[in-house]
Design an enzyme around this catalytic site. Sequence first.
Site, PDB file in Angstrom:
ATOM      1  N   LYS A  20      35.987  32.067  31.128  1.00  0.00           N
ATOM      2  CA  LYS A  20      36.538  33.164  30.349  1.00  0.00           C
ATOM      3  C   LYS A  20      36.569  32.830  28.867  1.00  0.00           C
ATOM      4  O   LYS A  20      36.306  33.688  28.028  1.00  0.00           O
ATOM      5  CB  LYS A  20      37.944  33.486  30.852  1.00  0.00           C
ATOM      6  N   GLU A  78      29.824  32.589  42.235  1.00  0.00           N
ATOM      7  CA  GLU A  78      30.580  33.059  41.072  1.00  0.00           C
ATOM      8  C   GLU A  78      29.866  34.248  40.443  1.00  0.00           C
ATOM      9  O   GLU A  78      28.724  34.138  40.014  1.00  0.00           O
ATOM     10  CB  GLU A  78      30.700  31.933  40.035  1.00  0.00           C
ATOM     11  N   HIS A  83      30.578  44.172  32.689  1.00  0.00           N
ATOM     12  CA  HIS A  83      31.494  45.249  32.314  1.00  0.00           C
ATOM     13  C   HIS A  83      32.746  44.612  31.730  1.00  0.00           C
ATOM     14  O   HIS A  83      33.146  43.539  32.173  1.00  0.00           O
ATOM     15  CB  HIS A  83      31.867  46.088  33.550  1.00  0.00           C
TER      16      HIS A  83
HETATM   17  P1  ADP Z   1      38.387  31.179  37.422  1.00  0.00           P
HETATM   18  O1  ADP Z   1      38.164  29.711  37.190  1.00  0.00           O
HETATM   19  O2  ADP Z   1      39.713  31.474  38.076  1.00  0.00           O
HETATM   20  O3  ADP Z   1      37.235  31.811  38.162  1.00  0.00           O
HETATM   21  P2  ADP Z   1      37.364  32.514  35.024  1.00  0.00           P
HETATM   22  O4  ADP Z   1      37.607  32.075  33.622  1.00  0.00           O
HETATM   23  O5  ADP Z   1      35.974  32.318  35.572  1.00  0.00           O
HETATM   24  O6  ADP Z   1      38.460  31.826  35.951  1.00  0.00           O
HETATM   25  O7  ADP Z   1      37.765  34.062  35.115  1.00  0.00           O
HETATM   26  C1  ADP Z   1      37.484  34.758  36.311  1.00  0.00           C
HETATM   27  C2  ADP Z   1      38.423  35.929  36.531  1.00  0.00           C
HETATM   28  O8  ADP Z   1      38.363  36.827  35.413  1.00  0.00           O
HETATM   29  C3  ADP Z   1      38.010  36.753  37.721  1.00  0.00           C
HETATM   30  O9  ADP Z   1      38.556  36.253  38.937  1.00  0.00           O
HETATM   31  C4  ADP Z   1      38.549  38.142  37.385  1.00  0.00           C
HETATM   32  O10 ADP Z   1      39.866  38.290  37.880  1.00  0.00           O
HETATM   33  C5  ADP Z   1      38.569  38.160  35.858  1.00  0.00           C
HETATM   34  N1  ADP Z   1      37.509  38.979  35.232  1.00  0.00           N
HETATM   35  C6  ADP Z   1      37.717  39.848  34.201  1.00  0.00           C
HETATM   36  N2  ADP Z   1      36.581  40.440  33.817  1.00  0.00           N
HETATM   37  C7  ADP Z   1      35.592  39.941  34.623  1.00  0.00           C
HETATM   38  C8  ADP Z   1      34.176  40.201  34.710  1.00  0.00           C
HETATM   39  N3  ADP Z   1      33.562  41.065  33.890  1.00  0.00           N
HETATM   40  N4  ADP Z   1      33.468  39.524  35.651  1.00  0.00           N
HETATM   41  C9  ADP Z   1      34.088  38.644  36.483  1.00  0.00           C
HETATM   42  N5  ADP Z   1      35.420  38.362  36.441  1.00  0.00           N
HETATM   43  C10 ADP Z   1      36.181  39.007  35.525  1.00  0.00           C
HETATM   44 MG    MG Z   2      35.202  31.580  37.496  1.00  0.00          MG
END
Ligand code: ADP
Ligand code: MG
Length: 147
Positions: A20, A78, A83
Site C-alpha cells: 500500500k 495477491e 480501481h
Molecule cells: P496486506 O499486507 O494486508 O495485503 P496491503 O498493503 O497489500 O496489505 O493492502 C491490501 C489491502 O488493501 C487489501 O486487503 C484491501 O483491503 C485494501 N485495498 C484497497 N484498495 C485496493 C485495491 N485497489 N486492490 C487491492 N486491495 C486494495
Molecule cells: Mg498485500
Amino acid sequence: KSLPYFCRGEVVRGFGRGSKELGIPTANFRDSVVDNLPADISTGIYYGWACVGNGDVYKMVMSIGWNPYYKNTKKSMETHVIHKFKEDFYGEVLSVVLVGYIRPERSFNSLEALIAAINSDIEEAKMKLELPEHHKLKDDNFFTSTA
Ligand code: ADP
Ligand code: MG
C-alpha cells in the site's frame, strides 16, 4: 490449460510487505483458495477481472508466488484491483477470473525497478482486457451470482 480460472474467497491480511505504501495494495486470499489452484497455474503475474462483494467488476493484476511466511513452501495469491477504493475490504469476498499470463516472477535491484515493472504489468492488463473475447468474461454470471 486452466485459463480462464474463476475463484473467490475472503480477503485476509497479508504480511505487511508495504504494497500500500508503494501505492499498489494487494488483497490476499486465504490459504484454502490458494490450495485449490490447479497445478498447471504456474507462479507469475496474471491479468483478469475482479469484484469485491456485490460491487462492480474491475480489471486486476494478480501475483501468484511463493509465500515467505511459510518459508516459500506455500503459494500466495495477491490481487491488485485497478480501481481506487474508498476503504479497505478485509473480510469481504473477492471474486476473480484469471484471464491471461503476463510474465514469470522475478526479483528487482531497486524499489523503483519493481514499481516500474508493476506499472507496466498494469498497463498490459488494461490493454489486453480490452480485447472483445476477454471483455465478455467481465459480464460472466460468476460475477452476478455472488453467494
Ligand atoms: P496486506 O499486507 O494486508 O495485503 P496491503 O498493503 O497489500 O496489505 O493492502 C491490501 C489491502 O488493501 C487489501 O486487503 C484491501 O483491503 C485494501 N485495498 C484497497 N484498495 C485496493 C485495491 N485497489 N486492490 C487491492 N486491495 C486494495
Ligand atoms: Mg498485500
